[in-house]
Design an enzyme around this catalytic site. Sequence first.
Site, PDB file in Angstrom:
ATOM      1  N   ILE A 180      31.473  35.506 -28.691  1.00 39.90           N
ATOM      2  CA  ILE A 180      31.298  35.644 -27.245  1.00 39.90           C
ATOM      3  C   ILE A 180      29.956  35.008 -26.922  1.00 39.90           C
ATOM      4  O   ILE A 180      28.919  35.452 -27.419  1.00 39.90           O
ATOM      5  CB  ILE A 180      31.281  37.126 -26.797  1.00 39.90           C
ATOM      6  N   HIS A 181      29.980  33.957 -26.135  1.00 38.79           N
ATOM      7  CA  HIS A 181      28.762  33.200 -25.872  1.00 38.79           C
ATOM      8  C   HIS A 181      28.460  33.234 -24.379  1.00 38.79           C
ATOM      9  O   HIS A 181      29.321  32.937 -23.565  1.00 38.79           O
ATOM     10  CB  HIS A 181      28.958  31.757 -26.340  1.00 38.79           C
ATOM     11  N   CYS A 184      23.727  29.351 -21.535  1.00 37.99           N
ATOM     12  CA  CYS A 184      22.269  29.256 -21.605  1.00 37.99           C
ATOM     13  C   CYS A 184      21.901  27.803 -21.356  1.00 37.99           C
ATOM     14  O   CYS A 184      21.887  26.993 -22.280  1.00 37.99           O
ATOM     15  CB  CYS A 184      21.764  29.727 -22.971  1.00 37.99           C
ATOM     16  N   CYS A 195      14.892  30.148 -27.418  1.00 39.10           N
ATOM     17  CA  CYS A 195      15.982  31.005 -27.869  1.00 39.10           C
ATOM     18  C   CYS A 195      16.852  30.200 -28.821  1.00 39.10           C
ATOM     19  O   CYS A 195      16.682  28.995 -28.962  1.00 39.10           O
ATOM     20  CB  CYS A 195      16.799  31.521 -26.691  1.00 39.10           C
ATOM     21  N   GLU A 222      24.256  33.356 -17.156  1.00 33.53           N
ATOM     22  CA  GLU A 222      22.994  32.765 -17.581  1.00 33.53           C
ATOM     23  C   GLU A 222      21.888  33.815 -17.678  1.00 33.53           C
ATOM     24  O   GLU A 222      21.816  34.732 -16.858  1.00 33.53           O
ATOM     25  CB  GLU A 222      22.621  31.698 -16.541  1.00 33.53           C
ATOM     26  N   ARG A 224      21.075  36.308 -19.831  1.00 33.18           N
ATOM     27  CA  ARG A 224      21.563  37.685 -20.005  1.00 33.18           C
ATOM     28  C   ARG A 224      22.010  38.273 -18.673  1.00 33.18           C
ATOM     29  O   ARG A 224      21.820  39.455 -18.396  1.00 33.18           O
ATOM     30  CB  ARG A 224      20.494  38.584 -20.646  1.00 33.18           C
ATOM     31  N   ASP A 256      19.369  43.730 -20.434  1.00 35.74           N
ATOM     32  CA  ASP A 256      20.567  42.922 -20.666  1.00 35.74           C
ATOM     33  C   ASP A 256      21.581  43.273 -19.596  1.00 35.74           C
ATOM     34  O   ASP A 256      22.130  44.371 -19.589  1.00 35.74           O
ATOM     35  CB  ASP A 256      21.119  43.209 -22.064  1.00 35.74           C
ATOM     36  N   ARG A 258      24.423  41.698 -18.952  1.00 34.99           N
ATOM     37  CA  ARG A 258      25.713  41.044 -19.176  1.00 34.99           C
ATOM     38  C   ARG A 258      26.862  42.047 -19.152  1.00 34.99           C
ATOM     39  O   ARG A 258      26.702  43.213 -19.461  1.00 34.99           O
ATOM     40  CB  ARG A 258      25.706  40.311 -20.524  1.00 34.99           C
ATOM     41  N   LYS A 284      27.464  44.512 -28.577  1.00 38.71           N
ATOM     42  CA  LYS A 284      28.509  43.551 -28.209  1.00 38.71           C
ATOM     43  C   LYS A 284      29.845  43.912 -28.860  1.00 38.71           C
ATOM     44  O   LYS A 284      30.903  43.744 -28.272  1.00 38.71           O
ATOM     45  CB  LYS A 284      28.079  42.140 -28.622  1.00 38.71           C
TER      46      LYS A 284
HETATM   47 ZN   LIG Z   1      19.311  31.004 -24.702  1.00 33.73          ZN
END
Ligand SMILES: [Zn+2]
Length: 342
Positions: A180-181, A184, A195, A222, A224, A256, A258, A284
Site C-alpha cells: 500500500i503506497h 509522495c 524520505c 500526499e 501522510r 498520520d 492516512r 498498516k
Molecule cells: Zn515520501
Amino acid sequence: MPIHSENIQHPQPSSQITSSSIPDVHQIPLVTPKPSTANVPTITAPKPATPDLSPEEREAIKQSMNLPDTLPIVNCLARARIPTTQGPEIFLHLYENNIDNKEHLAIVFGENIRSRSLFKQRKGETQQDRMTRGAYVGRLTPGRTIADRDEILNKELHFNEDGTLIIDEKTYSDPTLVRIHSECYTGETAWSARCDCGEQFDEAGRIMGGDGHGCIVYLRQEGRGIGLGEKLKAYNLQDLGADTVQANIMLRHPADARDFSLATAILLDLGLVEIKLLTNNREKIVAVEGKHRRVKVLERLPMIPLSWQQKENGIHSKEIEGYLSTKIERMGHLLEKPIKIN
Ligand SMILES: [Zn+2]
C-alpha cells in the site's frame, strides 16, 4: 518466491551526498525512474515473516485506530497495460470512490487479477466499449473485436446472469504480494532524500515484477494525508529542528492522517483477500485488513532501506536518518535500527 536477479550489476554511484555537501542537481541519485533493469542493484530478498502481531496487539491497535464500520464503495473506471522501463508489464487500474474525488490507482502485476467493478457487464455497451475500458481478457491486438475472448491465447471470460464476472479463484490461490503506497511527490518525482518513499515504491515493483504476481495500491494521500502544501511547511519545521511527528502536530495535523479503507476496498474489488503485505508498519497491517478482517494479511515482508543493506546504494542524507529514526522510535515501525550510517 523467485526474485528476478539475472544480469543485475551494481550501479556505480556518481557521488555520495553527505550532510555537509550542497547537492548539485546532476549529482542527485535518481530514485524514480531508474534507467533500466541493468542498473537495479542486487539486494537480499526480504525473508518471509509472520504478521508479527499477537491477537492482543492486533486488538489494541484496532481500538486505537477507530476503523470505519463500512468500507468505501470503489469503482474501477479503466485499466490499461503499461510496458515498463523495468521489464515487467503492469496493468494500471484507475478507481473512483464515494468518499473523495481523487483518482486512486492499483498497479497490478499479472493479467489474471481482475477487478469485479471493471469487468461487470454494463447495459448497452459493445465489445469495443469493453476493450476501450480495459475490460478484456488476454491481450489487445490490432483488429481484435471481442473483449471477452482472446482467440490467440485461447482465454475466455464467463459471466453470471446479472453480468458479474465469474472468477476462477484457482488462477491465483497463493497469497498475493501487496504494497500500500501513499503518493509522495517529493520522494517519487523530485528526488527527495528526506524520505524513502521512492525507493520503497521501486523496491515493491521490483519484487512483484520478479514474482509476476502482485498489486501496489497507490493512494493519493500526499504527506501522510495532509497534502503537499502542508508537507512543505512541515519540511521547514523539520529544518528548524522538529521531527516528522512533531512537525505535523505543530501544524495541527495528526502524525498520520492516512485512511487505508480505500485500499481495503480496492483489494476486495480485485479479489485479493489473502495477502502478503510489504510493510514495516504494524498499524498498516491492521488498517488494511479493516474492522471486519475481510482482507487477511497472512505474511508480512519487511522493507529494509537499501542504504542499510549496501552502503553505496539507497538514500544517504542527514534527513533520511532522522526520518527513519522517527518511524522506528515514534511510530512503532518494525525495523531494527542499524549501526549508524556514515
Ligand atoms: Zn515520501
